[in-house]
Design a protein around this motif. Structure first.
Motif: not given
Length: 341
Positions: A15, A18-19, A22, A32, A34, A36, A43, A92, A94, A146, A148
């Motif tokens: 994790t 990945v963080y 990113a 990106v 991300a 989770d 994450l 970024i 999420l 990405l 996770d």
């Protein structure tokens, strides 16, 4: 490109990897998303503070998380809902994790054997993660995803890997990671083959976009080995020497007789050392280790560590993007050749 980071052995720093990737990809100008998909939501907890998490996880069905977007499927009232994309910074986004995601495990377990009956609700459940990612990529105008996932071979991870194009394996130089490789490789091949067979017999509706589920291995990252005089300690070196052969046998299903050492293995994307006190400092500052400032406590020798960490992650990010681009191009060429024949 969609890249999942997967090892069924926990505690290897997946994790955190990945963080940091990113953030590094953002530093390199890439957009990106991300994702989770670990029900532990670690994450998300790295990206978002607790005050914001309370807002994202209200005690109602309308949670601003992946679990919230899956609620209609879980309730049997419809398909996926539009996902919320949490803006971490300009480049970024999420897809927020949620402990409630674990409730989707039974639904996915039930759907998997029904794929061969051409059961549309099962295909919608199995492709739900992929379709949420499609929406996030479009809204965020992302180039790279990405993903996770948790450290297991369960139904949630199976659907998460089906949603991916590529797989990076983070591992530690120890017996447990080697055993994890031996479980992971055959499982990936089984999932890929089963999904391909199901796709081959299913006439999908026009409104249902299904992933190819290629899960092509990009390589491995050796995580958190201790360093003395710039070399791993002997105990870790013993296990590290066995990684190239184990990766070829288990993940690539290739002979391992001519496997090189880790330092000369093209499948080794990086060896990342343990950055020791930088990680707790980064967690306190809520920023990646390589962006720590003197105001965060990174002074003196810590600044040397910050610069080294930046170089390491920059090289790794560039290698992953290059490997994914090459794999995608090769897959496209193979598809075109098959269609022409």
């Amino acid at each position: 490109m969609r890249i999942a980071f997967f090892n069924n052995k926990g505690g290897v720093g997946k994790t955190s990897l990945v963080y940091h990737l990113a953030w590094m990809l953002s530093e390199l100008g890439r957009r990106v998303v991300a994702v989770d998909l670990d029900p532990q939501a670690n994450l998300t907890a790295m990206f978002v503070d607790e005050d914001r998490l309370e807002e994202l996880w209200p005690d109602t069905p309308n949670r601003l998380s992946i679990a919230g977007a899956l609620a209609p499927i879980l309730r049997g009232t419809g398909d996926i809902a539009a996902p919320h994309i949490e803006a971490i910074e300009d480049r970024i986004g999420l897809l927020v994790g949620d402990l409630g995601l674990s409730r989707f495990e039974d639904k996915l377990s039930d759907s998997w054997p029904k794929l061969h009956n051409r059961d549309e609700p099962s295909f919608r459940a199995m492709s739900a993660f992929s379709r949420l990612i499609d929406i996030a990529v479009e809204w965020h105008e992302a180039e790279i995803v990405l993903i996770d996932v948790g450290p297991n071979l369960g139904a949630i991870n199976r659907a998460a890997l089906i949603a991916s194009e590529h797989v990076v394996v983070p591992l530690a130089p120890d017996l447990f990671s080697l055993q994890g490789l031996r479980n992971l490789g055959p499982t990936l091949r089984e999932w890929r083959q089963t999904w391909e067979r199901a796709l081959g017999t299913y006439a999908q509706p026009p409104d249902l976009r299904l992933p190819r589920g290629r899960m092509s291995p990009l390589g491995y990252v050796v995580m958190q080995h201790a360093v003395r005089l710039d070399r791993p300690v002997i105990w870790y070196g013993r296990w590290m020497a066995r990684i190239p052969a184990a990766y070829r046998e288990a993940v690539l299903d290739e002979p391992s007789s001519a496997a090189p050492d880790v330092d000369h293995d093209p499948h080794c994307l990086a060896r990342l050392k343990h950055y020791r006190s930088l990680m707790p400092m980064a967690m306190e500052a809520r920023r990646p280790m390589f962006l720590l400032k003197p105001a965060d406590g990174a002074i003196g020798a810590h600044q040397d560590g910050v610069r080294e960490c930046y170089r390491d992650f920059k090289v790794l990010a560039e290698r992953i993007v290059s490997a994914a681009s090459s794999a995608t191009a090769a897959a496209g060429a193979a598809t075109a050749a098959a269609a022409a024949s």
